[in-house]
Design an enzyme around this catalytic site. Structure first.
Site, PDB file in Angstrom:
ATOM      1  N   SER A   1     -37.774  19.829  -2.057  1.00 38.95           N
ATOM      2  CA  SER A   1     -38.579  18.204  -2.320  1.00 38.95           C
ATOM      3  C   SER A   1     -37.596  17.176  -2.435  1.00 38.95           C
ATOM      4  CB  SER A   1     -38.792  19.157  -3.782  1.00 38.95           C
ATOM      5  OG  SER A   1     -39.837  17.843  -4.376  1.00 38.95           O
TER       6      SER A   1
ATOM      7  N   TYR B   1     -38.560  20.859 -13.022  1.00 41.94           N
ATOM      8  CA  TYR B   1     -38.809  21.138 -11.491  1.00 41.94           C
ATOM      9  C   TYR B   1     -37.154  19.888 -11.073  1.00 41.94           C
ATOM     10  CZ  TYR B   1     -40.989  21.547  -6.970  1.00 41.94           C
ATOM     11  OH  TYR B   1     -41.373  21.829  -5.781  1.00 41.94           O
TER      12      TYR B   1
HETATM   13  N1  LIG Z   1     -46.741  21.665  -1.143  1.00 44.28           N
HETATM   14  C1  LIG Z   1     -46.214  20.424  -1.673  1.00 44.28           C
HETATM   15  O1  LIG Z   1     -46.420  19.713  -1.787  1.00 44.28           O
HETATM   16  C2  LIG Z   1     -44.399  20.796  -1.858  1.00 44.28           C
HETATM   17  C3  LIG Z   1     -43.528  19.745  -1.988  1.00 44.28           C
HETATM   18  C4  LIG Z   1     -42.094  20.184  -2.269  1.00 44.28           C
HETATM   19  C5  LIG Z   1     -41.384  21.323  -2.260  1.00 44.28           C
HETATM   20  N2  LIG Z   1     -42.089  22.248  -2.135  1.00 44.28           N
HETATM   21  C6  LIG Z   1     -41.489  23.488  -2.257  1.00 44.28           C
HETATM   22  O2  LIG Z   1     -41.873  24.300  -0.652  1.00 44.28           O
HETATM   23  C7  LIG Z   1     -41.881  25.652  -1.181  1.00 44.28           C
HETATM   24  C8  LIG Z   1     -42.405  26.430  -0.653  1.00 44.28           C
HETATM   25  O3  LIG Z   1     -44.176  26.328  -1.422  1.00 44.28           O
HETATM   26  P1  LIG Z   1     -45.326  25.917  -0.868  1.00 44.28           P
HETATM   27  O4  LIG Z   1     -46.000  24.356  -0.868  1.00 44.28           O
HETATM   28  O5  LIG Z   1     -45.401  26.791   0.334  1.00 44.28           O
HETATM   29  O6  LIG Z   1     -46.227  27.106  -2.027  1.00 44.28           O
HETATM   30  P2  LIG Z   1     -47.209  28.269  -2.227  1.00 44.28           P
HETATM   31  O7  LIG Z   1     -47.429  28.379  -3.536  1.00 44.28           O
HETATM   32  O8  LIG Z   1     -48.225  28.128  -0.970  1.00 44.28           O
HETATM   33  O9  LIG Z   1     -45.576  29.142  -1.197  1.00 44.28           O
HETATM   34  C9  LIG Z   1     -45.175  29.602  -2.253  1.00 44.28           C
HETATM   35  C10 LIG Z   1     -44.746  31.446  -1.923  1.00 44.28           C
HETATM   36  O10 LIG Z   1     -43.619  31.304  -2.578  1.00 44.28           O
HETATM   37  C11 LIG Z   1     -44.076  32.719  -3.965  1.00 44.28           C
HETATM   38  N3  LIG Z   1     -43.356  32.922  -4.391  1.00 44.28           N
HETATM   39  C12 LIG Z   1     -43.357  32.590  -6.154  1.00 44.28           C
HETATM   40  N4  LIG Z   1     -42.461  32.552  -6.781  1.00 44.28           N
HETATM   41  C13 LIG Z   1     -41.693  34.093  -6.475  1.00 44.28           C
HETATM   42  C14 LIG Z   1     -40.729  34.669  -6.654  1.00 44.28           C
HETATM   43  N5  LIG Z   1     -40.318  34.803  -7.711  1.00 44.28           N
HETATM   44  N6  LIG Z   1     -39.983  35.552  -5.712  1.00 44.28           N
HETATM   45  C15 LIG Z   1     -40.647  35.583  -4.690  1.00 44.28           C
HETATM   46  N7  LIG Z   1     -41.849  34.083  -3.645  1.00 44.28           N
HETATM   47  C16 LIG Z   1     -42.142  34.155  -4.823  1.00 44.28           C
HETATM   48  C17 LIG Z   1     -45.383  32.312  -3.523  1.00 44.28           C
HETATM   49  O11 LIG Z   1     -45.973  34.022  -3.879  1.00 44.28           O
HETATM   50  C18 LIG Z   1     -45.650  31.817  -2.585  1.00 44.28           C
HETATM   51  O12 LIG Z   1     -46.122  32.268  -1.836  1.00 44.28           O
HETATM   52  C19 LIG Z   1     -41.335  25.647  -2.457  1.00 44.28           C
HETATM   53  O13 LIG Z   1     -39.444  25.643  -2.746  1.00 44.28           O
HETATM   54  C20 LIG Z   1     -41.992  24.663  -3.115  1.00 44.28           C
HETATM   55  O14 LIG Z   1     -40.617  23.981  -4.549  1.00 44.28           O
HETATM   56  C21 LIG Z   1     -43.949  22.121  -1.792  1.00 44.28           C
END
Ligand SMILES: NC(=O)c1ccc[n+]([C@@H]2O[C@H](COP(=O)([O-])OP(=O)(O)OC[C@H]3O[C@@H](n4cnc5c(N)ncnc54)[C@H](O)[C@@H]3O)[C@@H](O)[C@H]2O)c1
Length: 303
Positions: A148, A161
């Site tokens: 991130s 985080y």
């Molecule tokens: N969306 C943003 O703004 C953003 C910014 C920076 C980083 N991220 C990172 O992107 C990655 C994906 O997140 P996203 O934004 O697509 O969110 P999201 O919630 O849409 O997707 C995350 C997925 O991870 C799954 N998950 C959660 N806990 C889990 C576990 N213990 N084991 C297996 N699966 C699990 C959830 O069920 C979900 O399907 C994450 O690592 C998040 O930290 C997101």
């Protein structure tokens, strides 16, 4: 990794957000796809969508914080498709709060998913990729770890985080160096998105039962409202980020950014370090945001 067709991709967090978009692109590129997520219904939706179009796909419900469950995922991958080429250690959860107020359970949950999930992915899949590289002619592999911008910056009120995502940057930079050291035909990238609309602000939907009875602190409630606002108003989509990521894998780029213009803040942080200054005010350009955060914290605490 220059070609994808017929190769095997493993994606954690494939039920939503970036993970689902990685899966869609992998399918479009005619890869064999392994999907993993903790949320069974969301995982099944992604699996059905890919299977409907004839993609060779398997799905496994996995908690990435568990080394045993990642080992079982790897075994299922080899059983179904015989090899592994592209791994997205992507599952992650969001979390806020003042750093001294977060409970041990909060720390364990978020570090378990965001950091241990990536550690298990690396220590389980890299040996299998190295083995495949010895066996397969013209083997090419790649690992993408999702960090991130919080892996490069330290905004207040989101300490766990930040810690988890900084560790993922460190792990992935080291992974890159280790792979180069042994001249492995495996690339590595770290994905550092800023605010992108996905399910991330509803991460508690998948929190373990140990957290169920725990009241969120005032700072966590405020953090969730603010991050919902920031994430939902993000202009770059999960599709854009996933497409950029595949381009970066193909071009063997290491750092992948959704909002490269935000790198000015990283430069300021680096200058703070080099010039031995105290950390710069993250709200220097928007003091109104800091003032409203402070006001919300006071109001929420007095409830
Ligand atoms: N969306 C943003 O703004 C953003 C910014 C920076 C980083 N991220 C990172 O992107 C990655 C994906 O997140 P996203 O934004 O697509 O969110 P999201 O919630 O849409 O997707 C995350 C997925 O991870 C799954 N998950 C959660 N806990 C889990 C576990 N213990 N084991 C297996 N699966 C699990 C959830 O069920 C979900 O399907 C994450 O690592 C998040 O930290 C997101």
């Amino acid at each position: 990794m220059h070609s994808f067709k017929g190769r095997v991709a493993v994606i954690t967090g494939a039920g939503s957000g970036f993970g689902r978009e990685f899966a869609r692109i992998a399918a479009r590129l005619e890869m064999k796809v392994v999907l993993a997520d903790i949320q069974a219904d969301a995982l099944e939706e992604t699996r059905e969508e890919l299977a409907k179009d004839g993609t060779p796909v398997i799905a496994q419900q996995v908690d990435v914080a568990s080394g045993e469950q990642i080992a079982a995922l790897a075994a299922a991958t080899i059983k179904a498709f015989g090899s592994v080429h592209l791994v997205f250690n992507n599952a992650g959860v969001g979390s806020g709060g003042l750093v001294w107020e977060n409970s041990v359970r909060d720390w364990e949950w978020v570090l378990g998913v965001n950091l241990w999930g990536v550690i298990h992915g690396v220590r389980t899949f890299v040996p299998l990729m190295l083995e495949a590289a010895r066996r397969e002619k013209d083997y090419a592999g790649h690992i993408v770890n999702t960090s991130s911008m919080a892996g490069l910056l330290n905004a207040p009120n989101m300490g766990i985080y930040n810690v988890s995502k900084h560790a993922v940057v460190s792990l992935t930079e080291t992974l890159y160096q280790d792979l180069r050291l042994i001249e492995a035909p495996i690339g590595a990238s770290v994905l550092c998105p800023y605010f992108v609309p996905t399910g991330i602000t509803e991460s508690r939907r998948n929190a373990p039962s140990t957290l169920a009875g725990e009241q969120q602190t005032a700072a966590q409630r405020v953090g969730q409202v603010l991050s919902k606002k920031a994430v939902s108003s993000g202009k770059v989509s999960a599709v854009d980020v996933a497409e950029r990521t595949f381009e970066a894998v193909q071009g063997d780029e290491f750092y992948i950014f959704s909002h490269p213009h935000a790198l000015g803040n990283v430069e300021t942080r680096m200058q703070d370090i080099i010039q031995m200054r105290v950390p710069s005010d993250p709200f220097a350009a928007r003091p109104d945001v800091r003032d409203s955060l402070r006001a919300s914290l006071r109001a929420e605490e007095s409830k």
